[in-house]
Design a protein around this motif. Structure first.
Motif, PDB file in Angstrom:
ATOM      1  N   PRO A  62       0.829  -1.210   0.000  1.00 49.89           N
ATOM      2  CA  PRO A  62       0.000   0.000   0.000  1.00 49.89           C
ATOM      3  C   PRO A  62       0.864   1.261   0.000  1.00 49.89           C
ATOM      4  CG  PRO A  62       0.078  -0.953   2.190  1.00 49.89           C
ATOM      5  CD  PRO A  62       0.810  -1.901   1.294  1.00 49.89           C
ATOM      6  N   SER A  63       0.289   2.324  -0.494  1.00 48.41           N
ATOM      7  CA  SER A  63       0.998   3.603  -0.508  1.00 48.41           C
ATOM      8  C   SER A  63       0.967   4.235   0.869  1.00 48.41           C
ATOM      9  CB  SER A  63       0.339   4.552  -1.504  1.00 48.41           C
ATOM     10  OG  SER A  63      -0.973   4.906  -1.062  1.00 48.41           O
ATOM     11  N   GLY A  64       1.787   5.259   1.042  1.00 44.82           N
ATOM     12  CA  GLY A  64       1.788   5.984   2.302  1.00 44.82           C
ATOM     13  C   GLY A  64       0.445   6.614   2.597  1.00 44.82           C
ATOM     14  N   GLU A  65      -0.248   7.078   1.538  1.00 40.87           N
ATOM     15  CA  GLU A  65      -1.559   7.693   1.731  1.00 40.87           C
ATOM     16  C   GLU A  65      -2.582   6.672   2.205  1.00 40.87           C
ATOM     17  OE1 GLU A  65       0.337   7.999  -0.909  1.00 40.87           O
ATOM     18  OE2 GLU A  65       0.921  10.121  -0.826  1.00 40.87           O
ATOM     19  N   LEU A  84       3.038  -0.040  11.620  1.00 43.16           N
ATOM     20  CA  LEU A  84       2.290  -0.360  10.401  1.00 43.16           C
ATOM     21  C   LEU A  84       3.130  -0.074   9.160  1.00 43.16           C
ATOM     22  CD1 LEU A  84      -0.487  -1.086   9.053  1.00 43.16           C
ATOM     23  CD2 LEU A  84      -0.996   1.366   9.132  1.00 43.16           C
ATOM     24  N   HIS A  85       3.802   1.068   9.146  1.00 42.80           N
ATOM     25  CA  HIS A  85       4.642   1.429   7.992  1.00 42.80           C
ATOM     26  C   HIS A  85       5.826   0.479   7.850  1.00 42.80           C
ATOM     27  CE1 HIS A  85       3.057   5.247   6.326  1.00 42.80           C
ATOM     28  NE2 HIS A  85       2.476   5.352   7.517  1.00 42.80           N
ATOM     29  N   VAL A  86       6.403   0.068   8.973  1.00 44.35           N
ATOM     30  CA  VAL A  86       7.519  -0.874   8.909  1.00 44.35           C
ATOM     31  C   VAL A  86       7.062  -2.198   8.300  1.00 44.35           C
ATOM     32  CG1 VAL A  86       9.135  -2.246  10.282  1.00 44.35           C
ATOM     33  CG2 VAL A  86       8.836   0.180  10.784  1.00 44.35           C
ATOM     34  N   LEU A  87       5.915  -2.708   8.760  1.00 43.59           N
ATOM     35  CA  LEU A  87       5.407  -3.972   8.239  1.00 43.59           C
ATOM     36  C   LEU A  87       5.085  -3.884   6.753  1.00 43.59           C
ATOM     37  CD1 LEU A  87       3.010  -5.089  11.133  1.00 43.59           C
ATOM     38  CD2 LEU A  87       5.285  -5.974  10.606  1.00 43.59           C
ATOM     39  N   ALA A  88       4.616  -2.710   6.331  1.00 48.47           N
ATOM     40  CA  ALA A  88       4.252  -2.536   4.929  1.00 48.47           C
ATOM     41  C   ALA A  88       5.463  -2.272   4.042  1.00 48.47           C
ATOM     42  CB  ALA A  88       3.245  -1.385   4.786  1.00 48.47           C
ATOM     43  N   GLY A  89       6.627  -2.088   4.650  1.00 50.39           N
ATOM     44  CA  GLY A  89       7.831  -1.848   3.862  1.00 50.39           C
ATOM     45  C   GLY A  89       7.960  -0.436   3.352  1.00 50.39           C
ATOM     46  N   THR A  90       7.235   0.496   3.962  1.00 53.33           N
ATOM     47  CA  THR A  90       7.335   1.891   3.534  1.00 53.33           C
ATOM     48  C   THR A  90       8.198   2.718   4.467  1.00 53.33           C
ATOM     49  OG1 THR A  90       5.317   2.453   4.747  1.00 53.33           O
ATOM     50  CG2 THR A  90       5.072   1.825   2.438  1.00 53.33           C
ATOM     51  N   ALA A  91       8.770   2.089   5.481  1.00 56.30           N
ATOM     52  CA  ALA A  91       9.731   2.748   6.365  1.00 56.30           C
ATOM     53  C   ALA A  91      11.073   2.055   6.182  1.00 56.30           C
ATOM     54  CB  ALA A  91       9.283   2.667   7.823  1.00 56.30           C
ATOM     55  N   PRO A  92      12.176   2.779   6.255  1.00 51.94           N
ATOM     56  CA  PRO A  92      13.484   2.152   6.018  1.00 51.94           C
ATOM     57  C   PRO A  92      13.828   1.147   7.101  1.00 51.94           C
ATOM     58  CG  PRO A  92      13.758   4.391   6.847  1.00 51.94           C
ATOM     59  CD  PRO A  92      12.296   4.215   6.570  1.00 51.94           C
ATOM     60  N   LEU A  93      14.308  -0.015   6.678  1.00 50.07           N
ATOM     61  CA  LEU A  93      14.803  -1.007   7.623  1.00 50.07           C
ATOM     62  C   LEU A  93      16.238  -0.699   7.995  1.00 50.07           C
ATOM     63  CD1 LEU A  93      13.469  -4.314   6.042  1.00 50.07           C
ATOM     64  CD2 LEU A  93      12.611  -3.175   8.082  1.00 50.07           C
ATOM     65  N   ARG A  94      16.614  -1.023   9.219  1.00 51.80           N
ATOM     66  CA  ARG A  94      17.996  -0.869   9.617  1.00 51.80           C
ATOM     67  C   ARG A  94      18.812  -2.038   9.063  1.00 51.80           C
ATOM     68  NH1 ARG A  94      15.179   1.300  14.094  1.00 51.80           N
ATOM     69  NH2 ARG A  94      15.939   3.336  14.681  1.00 51.80           N
ATOM     70  N   THR A  95      20.054  -2.122   9.455  1.00 52.79           N
ATOM     71  CA  THR A  95      20.902  -3.206   8.988  1.00 52.79           C
ATOM     72  C   THR A  95      20.276  -4.541   9.336  1.00 52.79           C
ATOM     73  OG1 THR A  95      22.128  -3.145  11.072  1.00 52.79           O
ATOM     74  CG2 THR A  95      23.007  -1.859   9.233  1.00 52.79           C
ATOM     75  N   ARG A  96      20.654  -5.560   8.620  1.00 52.98           N
ATOM     76  CA  ARG A  96      20.018  -6.863   8.779  1.00 52.98           C
ATOM     77  C   ARG A  96      20.272  -7.458  10.159  1.00 52.98           C
ATOM     78  NH1 ARG A  96      21.195 -10.676   3.795  1.00 52.98           N
ATOM     79  NH2 ARG A  96      19.715 -11.924   5.018  1.00 52.98           N
ATOM     80  N   LEU A  97      21.388  -7.095  10.804  1.00 54.52           N
ATOM     81  CA  LEU A  97      21.693  -7.597  12.135  1.00 54.52           C
ATOM     82  C   LEU A  97      21.697  -6.432  13.122  1.00 54.52           C
ATOM     83  CD1 LEU A  97      24.675 -10.000  11.316  1.00 54.52           C
ATOM     84  CD2 LEU A  97      22.237 -10.558  11.442  1.00 54.52           C
ATOM     85  N   HIS A  98      21.074  -6.631  14.286  1.00 54.00           N
ATOM     86  CA  HIS A  98      21.095  -5.553  15.272  1.00 54.00           C
ATOM     87  C   HIS A  98      22.496  -5.470  15.900  1.00 54.00           C
ATOM     88  CE1 HIS A  98      20.518  -8.889  18.084  1.00 54.00           C
ATOM     89  NE2 HIS A  98      20.744  -8.072  19.090  1.00 54.00           N
ATOM     90  N   ARG A  99      22.883  -4.257  16.255  1.00 53.44           N
ATOM     91  CA  ARG A  99      24.257  -4.029  16.717  1.00 53.44           C
ATOM     92  C   ARG A  99      24.403  -4.362  18.190  1.00 53.44           C
ATOM     93  NH1 ARG A  99      27.140   1.151  14.053  1.00 53.44           N
ATOM     94  NH2 ARG A  99      28.834   0.154  15.193  1.00 53.44           N
TER      95      ARG A  99
END
Length: 284
Positions: A62-65, A84-99
């Motif tokens: 879905p779009s941001g709107e 919700l935005h993270v699950l939808a892939g509309t927010a940037p993910l951090r590195t694949r491994l947490h620091r």
């Protein structure tokens, strides 16, 4: 985009609402709790078919709107909307491994804090660093394997939790367990392929029905603890201010326990500071 988690999250948020919460008549008796899908779609200004496909995990991203409309329809909090935005892939993910590496300046700060117990926690609740007063108040983490320094594992039944000292005798154990689950759900959304994160969640699901019950609620709201009471075998009950500072560059938290100057709790902390990590021997 995590379609299955997105669908489950939307269902959980929709089912918690009553029609009257969003200005709709309750109408005849309903077979299922919460809003109907078609009601949610109308409130979000999208088609019922598309919303149903979102909950079923079959819709395109879905779009941001669209997400903003759904967030408003479901009365999501800021934290829930971000999730919700993270699950939808509309927010940037951090590195694949947490620091897990702690900044040297933070390590130095821990040692310079006067009469304050401090720890640094990873995004998966692993205690990465601590000062001497934290070792006296909680336990000497240096005596544990890195795997056993995880507060999520201590919060729920498992091989790490000692029955004589669950969660260091804290007064808010129930609230802390809820907080752990909420934070881990947000963490796995940011690091969906990190085996340390996913493995921890799988382990807790297998070991603890209580964890599973809380996990299935899909809660992600913030739950800050402003004070905490420890029951220590040497100084008895000690109530401290609890401040958690986010270290955004490494997705870690600096947690500080202190007490007002001149208070009995401050005197108890001072005594523990003198005793040092040897105070932890009384827990064994």
């Amino acid at each position: 985009m995590n379609r299955q988690e997105l669908g489950a999250f939307l269902r959980s948020r929709r089912e918690r609402l009553r029609p009257e919460d969003v200005g709709l008549p309750s109408g005849p008796r309903r077979r299922t709790p919460g809003l109907r899908r078609e009601e949610t779609a109308v409130l979000a200004h999208i088609s019922t078919e598309y919303y149903v496909r979102l909950e079923q995990g079959r819709a395109p991203r879905p779009s941001g709107e669209v997400l903003a409309g759904i967030a408003g329809a479901l009365r999501l909090t800021d934290a829930e909307s971000d999730h919700l935005h993270v699950l939808a892939g509309t927010a940037p993910l951090r590195t694949r491994l947490h620091r897990r590496d702690v900044r040297p300046s933070i390590l130095a700060l821990l040692e310079r804090l006067p009469q304050t117990a401090g720890i640094v926690m990873s995004a998966a609740f692993e205690v990465l660093a601590w000062n001497g007063l934290a070792a006296a108040l909680m336990e000497d983490f240096a005596d544990l394997d890195p795997r056993d320094r995880n507060l999520a594992r201590r919060a729920f039944p498992g091989p790490v939790q000692r029955p004589d000292a669950p969660l260091y005798g804290v007064s808010d154990a129930t609230e802390f367990r809820h907080h752990v689950v909420m934070e881990l759900r947000a963490t796995v959304a940011r690091y969906p392929t990190d085996p340390a994160v996913t493995g921890l969640i799988d382990e807790l699901c297998e070991a603890s029905p209580d964890f599973v019950r809380l996990w299935e609620r899909h809660d992600v709201r913030a739950a800050p603890a402003l004070t905490k009471t420890f029951r220590h075998p040497v100084v008895g009950e000690i109530t401290v201010d609890c401040d958690s500072l986010t270290l955004t560059d490494r997705d870690q938290h600096l947690v500080l326990y202190s007490a007002p100057a001149g208070s009995p709790d401050a005197e108890a902390l001072a005594l523990l500071n003198v005793l040092g990590a040897d105070a932890d021997e009384y827990r064994r």
